[in-house]
Design a protein around this motif. Structure first.
Motif, PDB file in Angstrom:
ATOM      1  N   GLU A  26       0.816  -1.208   0.000  1.00 40.60           N
ATOM      2  CA  GLU A  26       0.000   0.000   0.000  1.00 40.60           C
ATOM      3  C   GLU A  26       0.852   1.261   0.000  1.00 40.60           C
ATOM      4  O   GLU A  26       1.978   1.254   0.490  1.00 40.60           O
ATOM      5  N   THR A  27       0.268   2.323  -0.526  1.00 36.73           N
ATOM      6  CA  THR A  27       0.830   3.659  -0.413  1.00 36.73           C
ATOM      7  C   THR A  27      -0.340   4.602  -0.193  1.00 36.73           C
ATOM      8  O   THR A  27      -1.494   4.192  -0.319  1.00 36.73           O
ATOM      9  N   ASP A  28      -0.070   5.844   0.154  1.00 38.86           N
ATOM     10  CA  ASP A  28      -1.190   6.758   0.379  1.00 38.86           C
ATOM     11  C   ASP A  28      -1.170   7.899  -0.626  1.00 38.86           C
ATOM     12  O   ASP A  28      -0.215   8.078  -1.372  1.00 38.86           O
ATOM     13  N   TYR A  87      -5.690   2.853  -8.210  1.00 37.57           N
ATOM     14  CA  TYR A  87      -6.700   3.470  -7.352  1.00 37.57           C
ATOM     15  C   TYR A  87      -8.076   3.317  -7.980  1.00 37.57           C
ATOM     16  O   TYR A  87      -8.217   3.101  -9.180  1.00 37.57           O
ATOM     17  N   ILE A 114      -4.193   3.674  -0.967  1.00 38.29           N
ATOM     18  CA  ILE A 114      -5.289   3.650  -0.001  1.00 38.29           C
ATOM     19  C   ILE A 114      -5.964   5.024   0.036  1.00 38.29           C
ATOM     20  O   ILE A 114      -5.337   6.050  -0.150  1.00 38.29           O
ATOM     21  N   GLY A 115      -7.251   5.000   0.228  1.00 41.72           N
ATOM     22  CA  GLY A 115      -8.029   6.231   0.219  1.00 41.72           C
ATOM     23  C   GLY A 115      -8.628   6.518  -1.141  1.00 41.72           C
ATOM     24  O   GLY A 115      -9.653   7.176  -1.250  1.00 41.72           O
ATOM     25  N   TYR A 119     -10.007  10.295  -1.306  1.00 38.94           N
ATOM     26  CA  TYR A 119      -9.061  10.976  -0.428  1.00 38.94           C
ATOM     27  C   TYR A 119      -8.092  11.842  -1.218  1.00 38.94           C
ATOM     28  O   TYR A 119      -7.599  12.849  -0.708  1.00 38.94           O
TER      29      TYR A 119
END
Length: 152
Positions: A26-28, A87, A114-115, A119
Motif C-alpha cells: 500500500e501507499t497513500d 486506485y 489507499i483512500g 481521499y
C-alpha cells in the motif's frame, strides 16, 4: 478490562513483519502526490474505474485502465518494470485491490493507493476533468488545511 487490550498486541517481531508487509502493498495519496510532483521515474498511476467515473475527475497524469481491461491492454500501456499504483473510488471500494491483483498476475510491481480518488480529492490534490485541472480545498478531517503535508 480494556477493550483495546482484550486481545494482546502482537509480539514486536510479528508487528514489524505485519506493518512492513502492509507498506509493501500500500501507499497513500500524499506519497503518490509527492512522487508525481517530483516526476519520479518508473511510476505509473492507474485509475481502474469506469469511463464515466474517469470523466467525472481523475488524478492528473494517471492512466485510465479499467480492471476488466488490464489483462488485454496493460502490455501496450504500462512499461515493463514500472511500479504501478492502482486506485479506484475510495476506502469503500475494492476496485483498486482487484486491479492490483491483475497487475501482480502480469508480473508488475504494484501497490494500492489507499483512500483512492475520494481521499485524493479530499486532501486538496489536483483533479483533472475535461474542463482542465481543479483543486478542492483540503477537508480538515483528512488533511491539514494550512500545511503542505501532515508530517506523519
Amino acid at each position: 478490562m480494556s477493550a483495546v487490550a482484550a486481545v494482546p498486541a502482537a509480539p514486536s517481531a510479528a508487528a514489524v513483519a505485519h506493518f512492513a508487509a502492509r507498506l509493501s502493498f500500500e501507499t497513500d495519496v500524499s506519497d503518490v502526490a509527492a512522487d508525481l510532483a517530483a516526476a519520479v521515474p518508473g511510476l505509473v498511476v492507474v485509475d481502474s474505474r469506469s469511463r464515466a467515473s474517469w470523466d467525472q475527475g481523475h488524478v492528473p497524469g494517471a492512466v485510465h485502465l479499467p480492471t476488466a481491461e488490464i489483462a488485454a491492454r496493460a502490455a501496450g500501456l504500462i512499461p515493463r518494470g514500472a511500479l504501478v499504483v492502482t486506485y479506484c473510488w475510495g476506502p469503500g471500494c475494492n476496485g483498486a485491490t482487484r486491479a492490483a491483483l491483475e497487475f501482480a498476475r502480469l508480473g508488475h510491481p504494484v501497490k494500492e493507493m489507499i483512500g483512492g480518488f475520494e481521499y485524493w480529492a479530499r486532501e486538496g490534490f489536483p483533479v483533472e476533468t475535461a474542463s482542465g485541472i481543479t483543486h478542492r480545498p483540503a477537508d480538515a478531517l483528512t488533511a491539514p488545511v494550512a500545511a503542505v503535508a501532515c508530517g506523519c
